[in-house]
Design a protein around this motif. Structure first.
Motif, mmCIF file in Angstrom:
data_model
loop_
_atom_site.group_PDB
_atom_site.id
_atom_site.type_symbol
_atom_site.label_atom_id
_atom_site.label_comp_id
_atom_site.label_asym_id
_atom_site.label_seq_id
_atom_site.Cartn_x
_atom_site.Cartn_y
_atom_site.Cartn_z
ATOM 1 N N HIS A 146 1.052 -1.106 -0.063
ATOM 2 C CA HIS A 146 0.013 -0.060 -0.140
ATOM 3 C C HIS A 146 0.716 1.210 -0.123
ATOM 4 N N LEU A 147 2.115 1.227 0.859
ATOM 5 C CA LEU A 147 2.719 2.384 0.660
ATOM 6 C C LEU A 147 3.496 2.544 -0.688
ATOM 7 N N ALA A 148 3.950 1.436 -1.302
ATOM 8 C CA ALA A 148 4.608 1.722 -2.695
ATOM 9 C C ALA A 148 3.570 2.000 -3.736
ATOM 10 N N THR A 149 2.297 1.705 -3.714
ATOM 11 C CA THR A 149 1.522 2.152 -4.605
ATOM 12 C C THR A 149 0.501 3.294 -4.402
ATOM 13 N N HIS A 150 0.650 4.038 -3.058
ATOM 14 C CA HIS A 150 0.119 5.241 -2.813
ATOM 15 C C HIS A 150 -1.350 5.053 -2.549
ATOM 16 N N THR A 151 -1.764 3.803 -1.982
ATOM 17 C CA THR A 151 -3.153 3.191 -1.698
ATOM 18 C C THR A 151 -3.329 3.114 0.072
ATOM 19 N N SER A 152 -2.504 3.930 0.591
ATOM 20 C CA SER A 152 -2.373 3.592 2.190
ATOM 21 C C SER A 152 -3.245 4.612 2.837
ATOM 22 N N GLY A 153 -3.706 5.401 2.260
ATOM 23 C CA GLY A 153 -4.754 6.432 2.752
ATOM 24 C C GLY A 153 -4.118 7.667 3.514
ATOM 25 N N LEU A 154 -2.539 7.416 3.432
ATOM 26 C CA LEU A 154 -2.003 8.697 4.104
ATOM 27 C C LEU A 154 -2.138 9.707 3.275
ATOM 28 N N PRO A 155 -1.897 10.963 3.726
ATOM 29 C CA PRO A 155 -1.744 12.317 2.981
ATOM 30 C C PRO A 155 -0.337 12.597 2.115
ATOM 31 N N ARG A 156 -0.305 13.352 1.389
ATOM 32 C CA ARG A 156 0.776 14.116 0.692
ATOM 33 C C ARG A 156 2.029 14.213 1.787
ATOM 34 N N LEU A 157 1.635 14.976 2.673
ATOM 35 C CA LEU A 157 2.872 15.503 3.445
ATOM 36 C C LEU A 157 2.241 15.219 5.038
ATOM 37 N N PRO A 158 3.053 15.062 6.098
ATOM 38 C CA PRO A 158 2.380 15.068 7.474
ATOM 39 C C PRO A 158 1.887 16.293 7.861
ATOM 40 N N ASN A 159 0.908 16.235 8.834
ATOM 41 C CA ASN A 159 0.296 17.211 9.418
ATOM 42 C C ASN A 159 0.915 18.087 10.396
ATOM 43 N N ASN A 160 1.976 17.627 10.853
ATOM 44 C CA ASN A 160 2.889 18.226 11.879
ATOM 45 C C ASN A 160 4.339 18.520 11.730
ATOM 46 N N VAL A 161 4.451 19.101 10.445
ATOM 47 C CA VAL A 161 5.821 19.743 9.949
ATOM 48 C C VAL A 161 5.870 20.765 10.879
ATOM 49 N N ILE A 162 7.240 21.337 11.005
ATOM 50 C CA ILE A 162 7.678 22.375 11.774
ATOM 51 C C ILE A 162 8.501 23.502 11.101
ATOM 52 N N SER A 163 8.636 23.119 9.955
ATOM 53 C CA SER A 163 9.345 24.018 9.150
ATOM 54 C C SER A 163 8.516 25.060 8.603
ATOM 55 N N ALA A 164 9.034 26.379 8.556
ATOM 56 C CA ALA A 164 8.119 27.871 8.214
ATOM 57 C C ALA A 164 8.473 27.977 6.855
ATOM 58 N N ASP A 165 9.501 27.299 6.207
ATOM 59 C CA ASP A 165 9.826 27.379 4.830
ATOM 60 C C ASP A 165 8.860 26.684 4.041
ATOM 61 N N LEU A 166 8.251 27.083 3.297
ATOM 62 C CA LEU A 166 7.380 26.378 2.433
ATOM 63 C C LEU A 166 7.788 25.817 1.276
ATOM 64 N N ASN A 167 9.164 26.192 0.812
ATOM 65 C CA ASN A 167 9.858 25.613 -0.342
ATOM 66 C C ASN A 167 10.664 24.418 0.512
ATOM 67 N N ASN A 168 10.797 24.236 1.805
ATOM 68 C CA ASN A 168 11.438 23.264 2.208
ATOM 69 C C ASN A 168 10.853 22.638 3.594
ATOM 70 N N PRO A 169 9.479 22.191 3.449
ATOM 71 C CA PRO A 169 8.552 21.868 4.314
ATOM 72 C C PRO A 169 9.004 20.850 5.442
ATOM 73 N N LEU A 170 9.949 20.032 5.064
ATOM 74 C CA LEU A 170 10.486 19.073 5.933
ATOM 75 C C LEU A 170 11.736 18.985 6.559
ATOM 76 N N ASP A 171 12.087 20.239 6.395
ATOM 77 C CA ASP A 171 13.230 20.605 7.310
ATOM 78 C C ASP A 171 13.181 20.544 8.574
ATOM 79 N N GLY A 172 13.944 19.912 9.313
ATOM 80 C CA GLY A 172 13.886 19.667 10.906
ATOM 81 C C GLY A 172 12.781 18.504 11.177
#
Length: 483
Positions: A146-172
């Motif tokens: 399911h993870l490899a076929t994008h059928t897991s039901g998880l969103p595009r990005l996690p909802n608890n990112v901490i980066s304020a840089d919208l061009n680098n949302p997963l920083d930190g």
């Protein structure tokens, strides 16, 4: 007198021959010159496309294309590593490949399945600490497939990112934050039924494969892919060699962008590579495999079988006629020929890869700008596919007016977009997705280059913004401003 006359006649005849020969030679030389001028070298169509994108349209700073035709591989390049250098982009230039990282993660999965290390049907929870609660829906667990076929039901990005840089949302973004997200995120539909592209899902897959092997993600890439296929410049953490070859990313206006710095979900968006490595890797996906001499025929057979499973279509994707394989999107064409492809971007790079296994043709396009280049890849792969129209010219708009447009707009319940302004530019960002710049045509009319769409902000009689109109493909949708 007779001998003298004969002598003079001989001289005149010789002069005549000399003059005639000279005239003929002059005429021949002029003809060859005219021929040379009329038969100027014809520029290769791919070279023309790259020249237009870099020099005429100014949509990117450097772009490299790799074309595969069976066992023949050709590299085309234009531009530089960044705007402040004269170092030209080449087949060795290293780019952030963004979502194409998932293709390496899917290949790892396929090869580890063949080695008996994991199974596609294994639940994700099998490879994580007991303290981590993996979301389920109606008692159905998320499995590796399911993870490899994008059928897991998880969103595009996690909802608890901490980066304020919208061009680098997963920083930190840390492993602890990932586990926190998994333990609290509620699935909203049956697992394995709906395609939703998920970078966090593919990043999680890379994480659990590394966990199972007891190695880092880069060590797994090196062991299973880079060493057998002789890839020298591929990984999430740049080597010294890769750093010397690394391009700088740029936004749509060709301003430099900070490098992507995710260290946790690298399997979904964090790999860097170059055209030479990617041509070898994509050839392997097509069944054209050259492994190191020390590998046996049995190893080669394992590679063939693993990649056959990786590219096999399994689920319907979001668009009609499109299916998802492990990491790949696939569409069946004439004579049951499947075209596989994937594309996407980071803050300052855009990448595309596609191939048709039966015709033994493949294309990779890497660009150090976030402007889409899918049309180039599809056009080279399928010449009848149209190239994008030249970019629209933006007009000058007053950035002070942008603040009135900021807020959240709702197309329908649950379908919203946030409008924001940063550094004198206007952006739109749906929840869980990267932001896109809105380019002004006037003070209230904007357009999205990557979607060929127009956005108009509408005021009421008091001058307040009440809603926006989104025009695409001749259809207009209204989104009401809710806050």
């Amino acid at each position: 007198m007779l001998p003298v006359c004969r002598y003079l006649i001989g001289i005149f005849l010789g002069l005549g021959i000399l003059v005639t020969g000279t005239l003929n030679l002059s005429a021949q030389t002029q003809q060859e010159k005219d021929k040379d001028e009329s038969e100027e070298p014809v520029e290769d169509p791919i070279v023309t496309i790259l020249r237009q994108r870099v020099d005429a349209y100014r949509q990117t700073v450097g772009i490299v294309v790799g074309e595969i035709r069976g066992t023949r591989r050709t590299v085309y390049a234009r531009g530089t590593l960044n705007r402040a250098t004269i170092r030209k982009a080449t087949g060795m230039t290293v780019f952030e490949i963004g979502p194409l990282s998932s293709l390496y993660t899917s290949a790892l999965l396929g090869l580890m399945v063949k080695d008996g290390e994991v199974s596609l049907s294994d639940p994700v929870s099998k490879f994580l600490p007991d303290s981590v609660k993996i979301p389920e829906y109606s008692g159905q667990p998320i499995r590796l497939e399911h993870l490899a076929t994008h059928t897991s039901g998880l969103p595009r990005l996690p909802n608890n990112v901490i980066s304020a840089d919208l061009n680098n949302p997963l920083d930190g973004y840390s492993v602890d934050l990932l586990y926190q997200f998994l333990s609290t995120y509620p699935l909203t539909y049956d697992v394995g039924t709906t395609y939703e592209y998920s970078e966090v899902g593919m990043g999680l897959l890379g994480h659990v494969l590394a966990w199972q092997a007891g190695k880092s993600y880069d060590a797994l890439i090196q062991e299973y892919i880079s060493t057998p296929l002789k890839l020298a410049n591929t990984g999430s953490t740049p080597t010294i060699s890769m750093k010397t070859l690394m391009a700088t990313g740029h936004d749509r206006t060709r301003r430099p962008i900070t490098a992507w710095s995710d260290t946790t979900l690298v399997g979904g968006n964090g790999v860097r590579s170059n055209i030479l490595d990617m041509m070898a890797f994509i050839s392997a996906n097509m069944g054209i495999i050259y492994v190191m001499p020390e590998y046996t025929e049995e190893d080669s057979i394992k590679f063939q079988a693993a990649f056959e499973e990786v590219i096999r279509p399994r689920y319907a994707a979001s668009r009609p006629g499109v299916e998802t394989a492990l990491g790949w999107r696939a569409r069946k064409g004439a004579r049951d020929r499947y075209t596989h492809w994937l594309s996407g971007r980071t803050g300052g790079f855009y990448s595309f890869v596609g191939f048709n296994k039966l015709s033994r043709r493949g294309v990779i396009v890497l660009s150090n700008s976030s402007v889409p280049i899918d049309d180039i890849g599809f056009h080279i792969l399928t010449p009848g596919y149209p190239l994008a129209s030249p970019p629209k010219l933006t007009s000058t708009a007053d950035p002070q007016t942008f603040q009135a447009y900021t807020g959240t707009y709702e197309f329908s319940p649950g379908l919203t977009v946030d409008i924001m302004t940063t550094d004198g530019k206007l952006y739109g960002q749906p929840p869980g997705q990267m932001r896109s710049e809105l380019f002004p045509e006037s003070n209230r009319n904007f357009f999205l280059q990557q979607e060929n769409a127009q956005i108009t902000f509408v005021k009421d009689v008091a001058g307040n913004i009440t809603h926006l109109l989104f025009l695409k493909n001749g259809q207009t949708r209204e989104a009401r401003k809710i806050r």
